[in-house]
Design a protein around this motif. Sequence first.
Motif, PDB file in Angstrom:
ATOM      1  N   SER A  58      -5.267 -11.632  -3.314  1.00 23.33           N
ATOM      2  CA  SER A  58      -6.269 -10.702  -2.801  1.00 23.33           C
ATOM      3  C   SER A  58      -5.865  -9.273  -3.162  1.00 23.33           C
ATOM      4  O   SER A  58      -4.707  -8.898  -2.994  1.00 23.33           O
ATOM      5  N   GLY A  59      -6.817  -8.511  -3.679  1.00 29.27           N
ATOM      6  CA  GLY A  59      -6.542  -7.122  -4.045  1.00 29.27           C
ATOM      7  C   GLY A  59      -5.972  -6.952  -5.438  1.00 29.27           C
ATOM      8  O   GLY A  59      -5.653  -5.836  -5.850  1.00 29.27           O
ATOM      9  N   GLY A  61      -7.516  -7.262  -8.234  1.00 29.53           N
ATOM     10  CA  GLY A  61      -8.462  -6.640  -9.159  1.00 29.53           C
ATOM     11  C   GLY A  61      -9.486  -7.581  -9.762  1.00 29.53           C
ATOM     12  O   GLY A  61     -10.216  -7.209 -10.690  1.00 29.53           O
ATOM     13  N   LYS A  62      -9.592  -8.786  -9.231  1.00 27.16           N
ATOM     14  CA  LYS A  62     -10.495  -9.800  -9.810  1.00 27.16           C
ATOM     15  C   LYS A  62     -11.959  -9.345  -9.770  1.00 27.16           C
ATOM     16  O   LYS A  62     -12.656  -9.384 -10.787  1.00 27.16           O
ATOM     17  N   SER A  63     -12.403  -8.942  -8.571  1.00 25.46           N
ATOM     18  CA  SER A  63     -13.809  -8.519  -8.456  1.00 25.46           C
ATOM     19  C   SER A  63     -14.049  -7.275  -9.300  1.00 25.46           C
ATOM     20  O   SER A  63     -15.082  -7.160  -9.977  1.00 25.46           O
ATOM     21  N   THR A  64     -13.104  -6.359  -9.265  1.00 24.77           N
ATOM     22  CA  THR A  64     -13.254  -5.127 -10.046  1.00 24.77           C
ATOM     23  C   THR A  64     -13.394  -5.459 -11.535  1.00 24.77           C
ATOM     24  O   THR A  64     -14.246  -4.898 -12.227  1.00 24.77           O
ATOM     25  N   GLN A 108     -19.471 -11.802  -4.451  1.00 21.73           N
ATOM     26  CA  GLN A 108     -18.620 -12.355  -3.404  1.00 21.73           C
ATOM     27  C   GLN A 108     -19.388 -12.342  -2.071  1.00 21.73           C
ATOM     28  O   GLN A 108     -19.342 -13.290  -1.310  1.00 21.73           O
TER      29      GLN A 108
HETATM   30  N1  LIG Z   1     -14.813   0.811  -3.605  1.00 21.58           N
HETATM   31  C1  LIG Z   1     -13.478   0.841  -3.506  1.00 21.58           C
HETATM   32  N2  LIG Z   1     -12.844   1.944  -3.058  1.00 21.58           N
HETATM   33  C2  LIG Z   1     -11.503   1.999  -2.982  1.00 21.58           C
HETATM   34  N3  LIG Z   1     -10.692   0.985  -3.321  1.00 21.58           N
HETATM   35  C3  LIG Z   1     -11.265  -0.146  -3.769  1.00 21.58           C
HETATM   36  C4  LIG Z   1     -12.687  -0.290  -3.871  1.00 21.58           C
HETATM   37  N4  LIG Z   1     -12.956  -1.523  -4.343  1.00 21.58           N
HETATM   38  C5  LIG Z   1     -11.767  -2.124  -4.503  1.00 21.58           C
HETATM   39  N5  LIG Z   1     -10.755  -1.311  -4.160  1.00 21.58           N
HETATM   40  C6  LIG Z   1      -9.314  -1.605  -4.247  1.00 21.58           C
HETATM   41  O1  LIG Z   1      -9.023  -2.082  -5.547  1.00 21.58           O
HETATM   42  C7  LIG Z   1      -8.109  -3.165  -5.511  1.00 21.58           C
HETATM   43  C8  LIG Z   1      -8.723  -4.383  -6.192  1.00 21.58           C
HETATM   44  O2  LIG Z   1      -9.836  -4.823  -5.442  1.00 21.58           O
HETATM   45  P1  LIG Z   1     -10.682  -6.095  -5.823  1.00 21.58           P
HETATM   46  O3  LIG Z   1     -11.852  -6.135  -4.907  1.00 21.58           O
HETATM   47  O4  LIG Z   1     -10.957  -6.081  -7.278  1.00 21.58           O
HETATM   48  O5  LIG Z   1      -9.651  -7.264  -5.489  1.00 21.58           O
HETATM   49  P2  LIG Z   1      -9.835  -8.848  -5.584  1.00 21.58           P
HETATM   50  O6  LIG Z   1      -8.768  -9.358  -6.492  1.00 21.58           O
HETATM   51  O7  LIG Z   1     -11.240  -9.176  -5.905  1.00 21.58           O
HETATM   52  O8  LIG Z   1      -9.460  -9.296  -4.093  1.00 21.58           O
HETATM   53  P3  LIG Z   1     -10.109 -10.475  -3.171  1.00 21.58           P
HETATM   54  O9  LIG Z   1      -9.467 -11.751  -3.614  1.00 21.58           O
HETATM   55  O10 LIG Z   1      -9.646 -10.079  -1.794  1.00 21.58           O
HETATM   56  O11 LIG Z   1     -11.588 -10.446  -3.310  1.00 21.58           O
HETATM   57  C9  LIG Z   1      -7.780  -3.379  -4.032  1.00 21.58           C
HETATM   58  O12 LIG Z   1      -6.566  -2.752  -3.744  1.00 21.58           O
HETATM   59  C10 LIG Z   1      -8.928  -2.727  -3.299  1.00 21.58           C
HETATM   60  O13 LIG Z   1      -8.509  -2.243  -2.058  1.00 21.58           O
END
Ligand SMILES: Nc1ncnc2c1ncn2[C@@H]1O[C@H](COP(=O)(O)OP(=O)(O)OP(=O)(O)O)[C@@H](O)[C@H]1O
Length: 276
Positions: A58-59, A61-64, A108
């Motif tokens: 989690s966190g 960067g997958k969704s990003t 998501q």
């Molecule tokens: N809009 C935003 N503003 C500030 N920080 C953000 C934002 N979106 C994501 N982040 C940060 O960027 C990092 C990556 O986030 P992301 O959502 O891509 O993670 P993820 O791998 O999809 O996690 P998960 O498995 O929990 O969905 C995290 O540290 C998150 O807190």
Amino acid sequence: MSTSTAEHSPGRAAADRIAARARQLTKAYGSGETAVLALDSVDVDIARGRFTAVMGPSGSGKSTLMHCLAGLDTVSAGQVWLGDTEITGLKDRELTRLRRDRIGFMFQSFNLIPTLNAAENITLPMDIAGQKPDQKWLDQVIDTLGLRDRLKHRPSQLSGGQQQRVACARALASRPELIFADEPTGNLDSRAGLEVLGFLRNAVDDLGQTVVMVTHDPGAAAHSDLVIFLGDGRIVDEMERPTAEGVLERMKRFDLTRSAFDGAAENTSDVTLDKD
Ligand SMILES: Nc1ncnc2c1ncn2[C@@H]1O[C@H](COP(=O)(O)OP(=O)(O)OP(=O)(O)O)[C@@H](O)[C@H]1O
Ligand SMILES: [Mg+2]
């Protein structure tokens, strides 16, 4: 065999084989002390006609990564191409059209419109675009996802899993060339989850579609052709023809590395290091 130089230069190169491509993709949120580096110079090629899974804590960067590849989010630095079109730098209108015509996205959070029923939600992107759905395909999508008797229901009248299936149907309705799915089975029971995975798998095998799916589930990842592992905004590993056991093993190793690191960072004051 062709090994022209064009094939090795990013961008227009091998656009017939690459559905999406990123070079030195960097995404930072916020600034100063609160800045978060969500993606750190990521290079990735998403092969056309394949099923790619993205995993990581989690966190990580997958969704990003998915949002940036799909042109839903701006990048801080680097370049992204969809096929042979560079999308970084496109004007909003061009980007909107390209997304609409070529990409299906399962978020998501489902992002369903509360005032529309399931059927209306499924065809909304096509309605906005003035496109007529291919009814035979749409029926196949609806039946496979088991939504036939829920079409008149609004999201608030559907369970979480049913809402997820509506979001899945919406992404598939226009038969986009590239489907991004952010944890599409996260809220489904195992049977419905398997059906969604089977559907995505078939879309790749039978229809030549390209699917990129984020998942935390090694069993779901095992349906893909390639797993990309993210850690702290970087690609840290990948696995071809994954099995659930192999992915689990890899994740365990990753967790161990992480907790050893975190533990060391947290406990620097009271940890007695091996003496030497
Ligand atoms: N809009 C935003 N503003 C500030 N920080 C953000 C934002 N979106 C994501 N982040 C940060 O960027 C990092 C990556 O986030 P992301 O959502 O891509 O993670 P993820 O791998 O999809 O996690 P998960 O498995 O929990 O969905 C995290 O540290 C998150 O807190
Ligand atoms: Mg996420």
